[in-house]
Scaffold this motif. Structure first.
Motif, PDB file in Angstrom:
ATOM      1  N   MET A 160       0.846  -1.180   0.000  1.00  9.92           N
ATOM      2  CA  MET A 160       0.000   0.000   0.000  1.00  9.92           C
ATOM      3  C   MET A 160       0.892   1.243   0.000  1.00  9.92           C
ATOM      4  SD  MET A 160      -2.697   1.234   2.900  1.00  9.92           S
ATOM      5  CE  MET A 160      -4.143   0.581   2.135  1.00  9.92           C
ATOM      6  N   ARG A 161       0.548   2.187  -0.788  1.00  8.15           N
ATOM      7  CA  ARG A 161       1.305   3.440  -0.864  1.00  8.15           C
ATOM      8  C   ARG A 161       0.623   4.487   0.004  1.00  8.15           C
ATOM      9  NH1 ARG A 161       5.653   5.396  -3.569  1.00  8.15           N
ATOM     10  NH2 ARG A 161       5.490   7.552  -4.153  1.00  8.15           N
ATOM     11  N   TYR A 162       1.390   5.126   0.833  1.00 10.38           N
ATOM     12  CA  TYR A 162       0.866   6.125   1.760  1.00 10.38           C
ATOM     13  C   TYR A 162       1.148   7.528   1.257  1.00 10.38           C
ATOM     14  CZ  TYR A 162      -0.267   2.909   5.529  1.00 10.38           C
ATOM     15  OH  TYR A 162      -0.845   1.935   6.292  1.00 10.38           O
ATOM     16  N   GLY A 163       0.247   8.448   1.549  1.00 13.69           N
ATOM     17  CA  GLY A 163       0.444   9.865   1.305  1.00 13.69           C
ATOM     18  C   GLY A 163       0.849  10.531   2.608  1.00 13.69           C
ATOM     19  N   VAL A 164       1.025  11.826   2.570  1.00 14.18           N
ATOM     20  CA  VAL A 164       1.447  12.574   3.747  1.00 14.18           C
ATOM     21  C   VAL A 164       0.527  13.780   3.930  1.00 14.18           C
ATOM     22  CG1 VAL A 164       3.320  13.903   4.813  1.00 14.18           C
ATOM     23  CG2 VAL A 164       3.854  11.905   3.411  1.00 14.18           C
ATOM     24  N   VAL A 165       0.028  13.932   5.148  1.00 10.96           N
ATOM     25  CA  VAL A 165      -0.731  15.118   5.549  1.00 10.96           C
ATOM     26  C   VAL A 165       0.067  15.752   6.675  1.00 10.96           C
ATOM     27  CG1 VAL A 165      -2.884  15.945   6.565  1.00 10.96           C
ATOM     28  CG2 VAL A 165      -2.924  14.026   4.953  1.00 10.96           C
ATOM     29  N   VAL A 166       0.304  17.053   6.611  1.00  7.23           N
ATOM     30  CA  VAL A 166       1.130  17.724   7.607  1.00  7.23           C
ATOM     31  C   VAL A 166       0.280  18.748   8.367  1.00  7.23           C
ATOM     32  CG1 VAL A 166       3.227  19.068   7.995  1.00  7.23           C
ATOM     33  CG2 VAL A 166       3.147  17.418   6.118  1.00  7.23           C
ATOM     34  N   GLU A 167       0.259  18.612   9.689  1.00 12.43           N
ATOM     35  CA  GLU A 167      -0.481  19.544  10.545  1.00 12.43           C
ATOM     36  C   GLU A 167       0.127  20.950  10.438  1.00 12.43           C
ATOM     37  OE1 GLU A 167      -3.086  19.129  12.906  1.00 12.43           O
ATOM     38  OE2 GLU A 167      -3.425  17.254  11.858  1.00 12.43           O
ATOM     39  N   ASP A 168      -0.678  21.969  10.732  1.00  8.65           N
ATOM     40  CA  ASP A 168      -0.236  23.361  10.614  1.00  8.65           C
ATOM     41  C   ASP A 168       1.018  23.667  11.433  1.00  8.65           C
ATOM     42  OD1 ASP A 168      -2.316  23.878   8.902  1.00  8.65           O
ATOM     43  OD2 ASP A 168      -3.593  24.777  10.435  1.00  8.65           O
ATOM     44  N   LEU A 169       1.077  23.185  12.678  1.00  7.18           N
ATOM     45  CA  LEU A 169       2.241  23.460  13.525  1.00  7.18           C
ATOM     46  C   LEU A 169       3.507  22.851  12.922  1.00  7.18           C
ATOM     47  CD1 LEU A 169       3.392  24.710  16.062  1.00  7.18           C
ATOM     48  CD2 LEU A 169       2.782  22.633  17.301  1.00  7.18           C
ATOM     49  N   ALA A 170       3.403  21.647  12.365  1.00 11.66           N
ATOM     50  CA  ALA A 170       4.563  21.020  11.736  1.00 11.66           C
ATOM     51  C   ALA A 170       5.004  21.812  10.508  1.00 11.66           C
ATOM     52  CB  ALA A 170       4.241  19.575  11.367  1.00 11.66           C
ATOM     53  N   VAL A 171       4.063  22.366   9.763  1.00 13.54           N
ATOM     54  CA  VAL A 171       4.405  23.215   8.616  1.00 13.54           C
ATOM     55  C   VAL A 171       5.174  24.448   9.086  1.00 13.54           C
ATOM     56  CG1 VAL A 171       3.430  24.696   6.806  1.00 13.54           C
ATOM     57  CG2 VAL A 171       2.496  22.411   7.176  1.00 13.54           C
ATOM     58  N   GLU A 172       4.741  25.033  10.188  1.00 15.66           N
ATOM     59  CA  GLU A 172       5.433  26.201  10.735  1.00 15.66           C
ATOM     60  C   GLU A 172       6.860  25.859  11.141  1.00 15.66           C
ATOM     61  OE1 GLU A 172       3.226  28.202  13.825  1.00 15.66           O
ATOM     62  OE2 GLU A 172       1.360  27.984  12.684  1.00 15.66           O
ATOM     63  N   VAL A 173       7.045  24.706  11.768  1.00 13.18           N
ATOM     64  CA  VAL A 173       8.395  24.279  12.169  1.00 13.18           C
ATOM     65  C   VAL A 173       9.266  24.093  10.930  1.00 13.18           C
ATOM     66  CG1 VAL A 173       9.739  22.427  13.240  1.00 13.18           C
ATOM     67  CG2 VAL A 173       7.660  23.259  14.350  1.00 13.18           C
ATOM     68  N   MET A 174       8.718  23.456   9.890  1.00 18.77           N
ATOM     69  CA  MET A 174       9.489  23.272   8.654  1.00 18.77           C
ATOM     70  C   MET A 174       9.941  24.617   8.097  1.00 18.77           C
ATOM     71  SD  MET A 174      10.031  20.152   7.546  1.00 18.77           S
ATOM     72  CE  MET A 174      10.234  20.294   5.794  1.00 18.77           C
ATOM     73  N   ALA A 175       9.077  25.608   8.134  1.00 15.96           N
ATOM     74  CA  ALA A 175       9.407  26.928   7.601  1.00 15.96           C
ATOM     75  C   ALA A 175      10.497  27.615   8.416  1.00 15.96           C
ATOM     76  CB  ALA A 175       8.154  27.805   7.558  1.00 15.96           C
ATOM     77  N   GLU A 176      10.629  27.244   9.677  1.00 18.59           N
ATOM     78  CA  GLU A 176      11.611  27.891  10.552  1.00 18.59           C
ATOM     79  C   GLU A 176      12.915  27.115  10.692  1.00 18.59           C
ATOM     80  OE1 GLU A 176       9.639  28.703  14.240  1.00 18.59           O
ATOM     81  OE2 GLU A 176       8.121  29.942  13.273  1.00 18.59           O
TER      82      GLU A 176
END
Length: 81
Positions: free
Chosen positions: A1-17
């Motif tokens: 099975m192939r999985y996709g990725v959903v990223v929560e808003d806080l995790a997106v903010e951490v990635m940006a920083e």
């Protein structure tokens, strides 16, 4: 099975920083490893919790995620580099 990725808003903010492109590549590499085999990492849910929460560690980062509905939901990202 192939999985996709959903990223929560806080995790997106951490990635940006994150401090550099290298740091972002390291985190994205760990997320890709998790995506390919989400149940290979330890389940860290609290006793009695119904949510399956897992945590994966890289050399200088970690991700907390939930595998469900054919995807992984990245809830938290940490960076110690």
């Amino acid at each position: 099975m192939r999985y996709g990725v959903v990223v929560e808003d806080l995790a997106v903010e951490v990635m940006a920083e994150l401090p550099s492109d290298h740091a972002r590549r390291e985190v994205l590499g760990l997320i890709e490893c998790v995506r390919r085999d989400p149940r290979a990492w330890p389940d860290v849910r609290d006793p009695g919790s119904w949510e399956e929460i897992r945590k994966a560690f890289g050399p200088r980062c970690w991700v907390q995620y939930m595998p469900h509905a054919g995807a992984i939901e990245v809830r938290e990202i940490g960076w110690i580099g």
